[in-house]
Design an enzyme around this catalytic site. Structure first.
Site, PDB file in Angstrom:
ATOM      1  N   CYS A 224       0.950  -9.526  -5.206  1.00 29.71           N
ATOM      2  CA  CYS A 224       0.421 -10.707  -5.868  1.00 29.71           C
ATOM      3  C   CYS A 224       0.755 -11.921  -5.015  1.00 29.71           C
ATOM      4  O   CYS A 224       1.806 -11.983  -4.374  1.00 29.71           O
ATOM      5  CB  CYS A 224       0.965 -10.951  -7.259  1.00 29.71           C
ATOM      6  SG  CYS A 224       0.622  -9.647  -8.425  1.00 29.71           S
TER       7      CYS A 224
ATOM      8  N   ARG B  45      -1.962  -9.749  -0.175  1.00 25.71           N
ATOM      9  CA  ARG B  45      -0.871  -9.378  -1.090  1.00 25.71           C
ATOM     10  C   ARG B  45      -1.373  -8.635  -2.331  1.00 25.71           C
ATOM     11  O   ARG B  45      -0.576  -8.150  -3.127  1.00 25.71           O
ATOM     12  CB  ARG B  45      -0.112 -10.623  -1.539  1.00 25.71           C
ATOM     13  CG  ARG B  45       0.499 -11.412  -0.408  1.00 25.71           C
ATOM     14  CD  ARG B  45       1.200 -12.631  -0.924  1.00 25.71           C
ATOM     15  NE  ARG B  45       2.370 -12.287  -1.701  1.00 25.71           N
ATOM     16  CZ  ARG B  45       3.587 -12.095  -1.206  1.00 25.71           C
ATOM     17  NH1 ARG B  45       3.800 -12.241   0.074  1.00 25.71           N
ATOM     18  NH2 ARG B  45       4.584 -11.777  -1.985  1.00 25.71           N
TER      19      ARG B  45
ATOM     20  N   TRP C 226      -2.076  -7.901  -7.643  1.00 21.89           N
ATOM     21  CA  TRP C 226      -1.950  -6.465  -7.406  1.00 21.89           C
ATOM     22  C   TRP C 226      -1.360  -5.927  -8.713  1.00 21.89           C
ATOM     23  O   TRP C 226      -0.208  -6.213  -9.034  1.00 21.89           O
ATOM     24  CB  TRP C 226      -1.025  -6.185  -6.231  1.00 21.89           C
ATOM     25  CG  TRP C 226      -0.996  -4.735  -5.854  1.00 21.89           C
ATOM     26  CD1 TRP C 226      -1.858  -4.086  -5.030  1.00 21.89           C
ATOM     27  CD2 TRP C 226      -0.036  -3.756  -6.261  1.00 21.89           C
ATOM     28  NE1 TRP C 226      -1.505  -2.760  -4.919  1.00 21.89           N
ATOM     29  CE2 TRP C 226      -0.385  -2.530  -5.665  1.00 21.89           C
ATOM     30  CE3 TRP C 226       1.087  -3.787  -7.100  1.00 21.89           C
ATOM     31  CZ2 TRP C 226       0.327  -1.358  -5.860  1.00 21.89           C
ATOM     32  CZ3 TRP C 226       1.801  -2.619  -7.290  1.00 21.89           C
ATOM     33  CH2 TRP C 226       1.423  -1.422  -6.673  1.00 21.89           C
TER      34      TRP C 226
ATOM     35  N   ASN D 156       4.291 -13.820  -9.599  1.00 27.13           N
ATOM     36  CA  ASN D 156       4.390 -12.654  -8.707  1.00 27.13           C
ATOM     37  C   ASN D 156       5.742 -12.016  -8.971  1.00 27.13           C
ATOM     38  O   ASN D 156       6.774 -12.670  -8.804  1.00 27.13           O
ATOM     39  CB  ASN D 156       4.297 -13.118  -7.242  1.00 27.13           C
ATOM     40  CG  ASN D 156       4.741 -12.034  -6.269  1.00 27.13           C
ATOM     41  OD1 ASN D 156       4.552 -10.846  -6.532  1.00 27.13           O
ATOM     42  ND2 ASN D 156       5.333 -12.426  -5.161  1.00 27.13           N
ATOM     43  N   GLY D 157       5.740 -10.754  -9.390  1.00 23.53           N
ATOM     44  CA  GLY D 157       7.007 -10.069  -9.676  1.00 23.53           C
ATOM     45  C   GLY D 157       6.852  -9.199 -10.903  1.00 23.53           C
ATOM     46  O   GLY D 157       5.731  -8.846 -11.288  1.00 23.53           O
TER      47      GLY D 157
ATOM     48  N   GLU E 192       2.700   8.255  11.999  1.00 19.13           N
ATOM     49  CA  GLU E 192       2.081   6.935  11.873  1.00 19.13           C
ATOM     50  C   GLU E 192       0.559   7.034  11.993  1.00 19.13           C
ATOM     51  O   GLU E 192      -0.176   6.383  11.254  1.00 19.13           O
ATOM     52  CB  GLU E 192       2.691   5.997  12.929  1.00 19.13           C
ATOM     53  CG  GLU E 192       2.093   4.606  13.004  1.00 19.13           C
ATOM     54  CD  GLU E 192       2.180   3.804  11.716  1.00 19.13           C
ATOM     55  OE1 GLU E 192       2.841   4.236  10.754  1.00 19.13           O
ATOM     56  OE2 GLU E 192       1.542   2.748  11.656  1.00 19.13           O
TER      57      GLU E 192
ATOM     58  N   LYS F 239      -2.027   5.862   9.095  1.00 19.00           N
ATOM     59  CA  LYS F 239      -3.111   4.891   9.320  1.00 19.00           C
ATOM     60  C   LYS F 239      -4.421   5.456   8.805  1.00 19.00           C
ATOM     61  O   LYS F 239      -5.177   4.786   8.126  1.00 19.00           O
ATOM     62  CB  LYS F 239      -3.284   4.580  10.812  1.00 19.00           C
ATOM     63  CG  LYS F 239      -2.319   3.665  11.504  1.00 19.00           C
ATOM     64  CD  LYS F 239      -2.213   2.266  10.991  1.00 19.00           C
ATOM     65  CE  LYS F 239      -1.347   2.209   9.798  1.00 19.00           C
ATOM     66  NZ  LYS F 239      -0.020   1.699   9.874  1.00 19.00           N
TER      67      LYS F 239
ATOM     68  N   GLU G   1      -4.565   5.803   4.823  1.00 18.41           N
ATOM     69  CA  GLU G   1      -4.552   4.591   3.999  1.00 18.41           C
ATOM     70  C   GLU G   1      -5.835   3.782   4.098  1.00 18.41           C
ATOM     71  O   GLU G   1      -6.191   3.099   3.145  1.00 18.41           O
ATOM     72  CB  GLU G   1      -3.332   3.711   4.295  1.00 18.41           C
ATOM     73  CG  GLU G   1      -3.320   3.058   5.636  1.00 18.41           C
ATOM     74  CD  GLU G   1      -2.074   2.204   5.853  1.00 18.41           C
ATOM     75  OE1 GLU G   1      -1.606   1.565   4.913  1.00 18.41           O
ATOM     76  OE2 GLU G   1      -1.582   2.189   6.999  1.00 18.41           O
TER      77      GLU G   1
ATOM     78  N   HIS H  20       5.439  27.473  11.207  1.00 20.81           N
ATOM     79  CA  HIS H  20       6.253  27.741  10.018  1.00 20.81           C
ATOM     80  C   HIS H  20       5.476  27.457   8.729  1.00 20.81           C
ATOM     81  O   HIS H  20       6.070  27.323   7.670  1.00 20.81           O
ATOM     82  CB  HIS H  20       7.540  26.914  10.066  1.00 20.81           C
ATOM     83  CG  HIS H  20       8.388  27.243  11.258  1.00 20.81           C
ATOM     84  ND1 HIS H  20       9.028  28.460  11.391  1.00 20.81           N
ATOM     85  CD2 HIS H  20       8.646  26.551  12.388  1.00 20.81           C
ATOM     86  CE1 HIS H  20       9.662  28.475  12.557  1.00 20.81           C
ATOM     87  NE2 HIS H  20       9.442  27.336  13.172  1.00 20.81           N
TER      88      HIS H  20
ATOM     89  N   LYS I  93      -0.191  -5.676   0.893  1.00 20.47           N
ATOM     90  CA  LYS I  93       0.573  -5.808   2.129  1.00 20.47           C
ATOM     91  C   LYS I  93       2.063  -5.921   1.868  1.00 20.47           C
ATOM     92  O   LYS I  93       2.878  -5.441   2.643  1.00 20.47           O
ATOM     93  CB  LYS I  93       0.062  -7.062   2.836  1.00 20.47           C
ATOM     94  CG  LYS I  93       0.660  -7.304   4.184  1.00 20.47           C
ATOM     95  CD  LYS I  93      -0.059  -6.504   5.222  1.00 20.47           C
ATOM     96  CE  LYS I  93       0.567  -6.579   6.577  1.00 20.47           C
ATOM     97  NZ  LYS I  93       0.372  -5.332   7.315  1.00 20.47           N
TER      98      LYS I  93
HETATM   99  C1  F6R Z   1       1.252   0.960   6.321  1.00 26.47           C
HETATM  100  C2  F6R Z   1       2.051  -0.142   5.845  1.00 26.47           C
HETATM  101  C3  F6R Z   1       3.143   0.145   4.891  1.00 26.47           C
HETATM  102  C4  F6R Z   1       4.351  -0.750   5.171  1.00 26.47           C
HETATM  103  C5  F6R Z   1       5.417  -0.569   4.086  1.00 26.47           C
HETATM  104  C6  F6R Z   1       6.656  -1.392   4.383  1.00 26.47           C
HETATM  105  O1  F6R Z   1       0.288   0.525   7.223  1.00 26.47           O
HETATM  106  O2  F6R Z   1       1.826  -1.262   6.193  1.00 26.47           O
HETATM  107  O3  F6R Z   1       3.504   1.490   4.909  1.00 26.47           O
HETATM  108  O4  F6R Z   1       4.867  -0.435   6.430  1.00 26.47           O
HETATM  109  O5  F6R Z   1       4.894  -0.962   2.849  1.00 26.47           O
HETATM  110  O6  F6R Z   1       6.359  -2.745   4.467  1.00 26.47           O
HETATM  111  P1  F6R Z   1       7.313  -3.762   5.200  1.00 26.47           P
HETATM  112  O7  F6R Z   1       7.359  -3.409   6.633  1.00 26.47           O
HETATM  113  O8  F6R Z   1       6.689  -5.100   4.956  1.00 26.47           O
HETATM  114  O9  F6R Z   1       8.666  -3.633   4.560  1.00 26.47           O
END
Ligand code: F6R
Length: 614
Positions: free
Chosen positions: A2, A27, A75, A101-102, A487, A491, A494, A510, A609
């Site tokens: 949010c 956000r 969010w 936000n929270g 990773e 990517k 998501e 395995h 994010k």
């Molecule tokens: C994936 C992604 C998330 C963040 C995770 C931690 O692309 O962005 O997996 O890496 O939510 O976020 P931070 O780094 O902001 O603590």
């Protein structure tokens, strides 16, 4: 998650708020809303499910006048993402409007109490409970808004960054925070507030960061006061925030994600600037120098992080263990915080977070601190909660990352971890001058190597077209390449919603090898490393079962090129730094698959994010 934004001053608030919401949409983007206070006794509230664009369309033609206003992009946590649950929420009777936000954890108890006092609720949210509580306290004690907010927040358990307006006092907005970010911008035309600096920076670079459990009263004449919940005045110096507005725009790219992938050479150069010394013999990380005694005394490092930052931590473990010979554990912050971990004064905890706001990482830090550990932060967002909660740390300095899928922050984190490991090995005397020079030369050549990889973007896009409608993917790597495989898979899933898993290549036999058939694309990071021959065998095992191989190989490797269905060549790089180069084609592959599917790459479904809830 949010985002909140607010303005009070001489300008019209609506355009400022809408532009601010667009900046904060990373956000959360389930719904959006705005409340404007044009005069005494009037608050106009407009809301809409969906993104800020939908709010703008819904508001077209409405009265948006007013030099004071608050706005929100959501969010969803409590209640579905519909119009009723969108913020701002108003008190019964409409005197107060609030954005939040929270999470208010004790909202159910408070709601019961307020219901018994005759309050009715129009939404399922915890936020509406808070605005009604403030209203109840204000009316009952005939308090001004600041006092009512202070008293209400004393009853609240949870996290909040809020902004509230009272239509009986159009000269003021009240804001407060605890465990959720809040920044106040000081400009000649008035005062701004937001979840981070991005909506404010085009108006002013002078910002104040209130602390937890502080309440700010922002007045129309440009003056402001910050107090704690006991009404004791708090003094915070205004900071000058360096943020380049160009970093907040797409700069001709169709999405922020692809812009941020392309930004990586410059970002990593920025990350190394002033740290890698021109003579290539030394790395200077000021936090390592300032705290070298603590760091050298550490019996163990524990890296805590989530998601992509956790993957960077897995690479950090290998870097620190190989250069400094200190054991490193890597923990999901969400697990660490709840499992009574063995951690104490001999440990240094390294918390990695792009946003610096991740609730689980923050909680892991608090737990480790209570048990006596020293905390080192690796963050991107300057002044963020994690950056402030740590004993020391290093910023990654890659600029704002707006695409929800992390790209440049990942390579920035790995770069900082590499510099950290080298700087610590240097003060420990565990690295020879020659090895240091050689590794630094490699490090500074990484931006150019990434530029070489980016030249293959069209080829990767064509390859992506073949696999756009695949249902599953497997990613394989060994050693430093294993976290890259994880990773790459993250990517892809998501942003393209394709199921993908990362495995250490040797683990295939395995169990996961049972999944291989002609419909299973397998991405293998198969560059020249000490385990090269073993990876070649792993590829053969997959080929024998009909799997499609997409290999990331070292330039000039004809052996795997002939075996693979598709291969992406990357410049040869020292093994310990290779993840900085090999992760880039996987970012491009995921991006193009998602973009080909016509998906909202920068705002994938269900994600945000900054994950400020657990
Ligand atoms: C994936 C992604 C998330 C963040 C995770 C931690 O692309 O962005 O997996 O890496 O939510 O976020 P931070 O780094 O902001 O603590």
């Amino acid at each position: 998650m949010c985002g909140i934004v607010g303005y009070i001053g001489r300008k019209q608030a609506y355009p400022i708020l809408i532009e601010g919401l667009k900046r904060l949409e990373y956000r959360g983007y389930d719904s959006a809303g705005v409340a404007l206070m044009p005069a005494k006794n009037i608050i106009n509230v407009y809301k809409s499910a969906g993104k800020v664009k939908q709010l703008e369309a819904a508001v077209a033609g409405c009265d948006v006048a007013g030099c004071a206003g608050i706005a929100h992009t959501r969010w969803a946590t409590h209640g579905e993402p519909n119009k009723e649950n969108s913020h701002p929420h108003c008190s019964m009777g409409g005197r107060l409007a609030l954005v939040h936000n929270g999470i208010i954890e004790n909202y159910a108890v408070l709601k019961e109490k307020l219901t018994a006092e005759g309050y009715a609720f129009a939404s399922d949210t915890d936020t509406e409970v808070l605005v009604q509580l403030i209203d109840y306290i204000q009316k009952k004690g005939n308090y001004n808004l600041v006092t009512a907010v202070q008293l209400a927040l004393k009853e609240v358990v949870g996290a909040y960054a809020i902004a509230v307006m009272d239509r009986e006092n159009p000269e003021m907005i009240v804001a407060a925070r605890k465990s959720s970010p809040l920044v106040i911008g000081l400009a000649d035309d008035g005062l701004y507030l937001a979840s981070d600096a991005t909506p404010i920076i085009e108006h002013t670079n002078r910002m104040v960061y209130p602390d937890d459990e502080e309440v700010a009263a922002l007045y129309k004449d440009g003056s402001y006061r910050i107090m704690n919940l006991e009404n004791v005045e708090c003094c915070h110096e205004a900071q000058t925030v360096a943020l380049n507005i160009g970093q907040l725009q797409k700069g001709g790219f169709p999405h922020f994600m692809i812009k941020e992938i392309y930004d990586q050479p410059e970002c990593l150069a920025d990350c190394m600037r002033g740290r890698v010394m021109a003579d290539m013999n030394r790395i200077v990380i000021s936090a390592v120098n300032n705290y070298k005694d603590v760091l050298m005394r550490a019996k163990r490092f524990i890296i805590v992080a989530c998601g992509t930052s956790w993957h960077a931590g897995l690479i950090g473990k290998q870097l620190i263990e190989s250069f400094c010979r200190i054991p490193v554990e890597v923990e999901y912050a969400s697990e660490f915080r709840y499992r009574n971990p063995v951690v104490g004064k001999d440990d240094v905890v390294i918390a990695i977070s792009q946003s610096g706001e991740t609730a689980d990482t923050l909680a892991a830090i608090e737990l480790a601190r209570e048990r006596g550990a020293f905390i080192y932060g690796i963050c991107n967002v300057v002044g963020s909660s994690i950056a402030r909660a740590t004993d020391t740390g290093s910023y990654i300095h890659v600029g704002p990352e707006i695409g929800v899928a992390s790209t440049k922050a990942f390579t920035g984190q790995v770069t900082v971890l590499a510099m950290f490991a080298l700087a610590l090995a240097q003060v420990q005397g565990k690295i020879s001058g020659e090895q240091m020079k050689e590794t630094i030369e490699e490090l500074v050549s990484v931006p150019d190597k990434i530029r070489e990889v980016l030249k293959q973007d069209d080829y990767i896009n064509n390859m992506a077209k073949v696999f756009t409608y695949a249902h599953n993917f497997i990613y394989l790597g060994r050693g430093y390449a294993f976290p890259v495989a994880l990773e790459g898979a993250l990517k892809l899933k998501e942003i393209s919603y394709i199921h993908a898993e990362g495995y250490p290549a040797a683990e295939m036999k395995h169990g996961p090898i049972a999944l291989i058939d002609m419909n299973m694309p397998v991405v293998v990071i198969a560059t020249k490393s000490p385990l090269y021959e073993k990876v070649v065998s792993n590829i053969q095992e997959i080929k024998a079962r009909g799997g499609k191989i997409l290999a990331v190989i070292t330039e000039g490797d004809t052996v795997i090129k002939e075996m693979a269905d598709y291969s992406i060549e990357v410049p040869e790089t020292m093994e310990c730094l290779e993840s900085l180069v090999t992760s880039v084609p996987l970012q491009l592959l995921a991006y193009h698959i998602a973009a080909n599917k016509g998906l909202d790459v920068d705002k994938p479904r269900n994600l945000a994010k900054s994950v400020t809830v657990e």
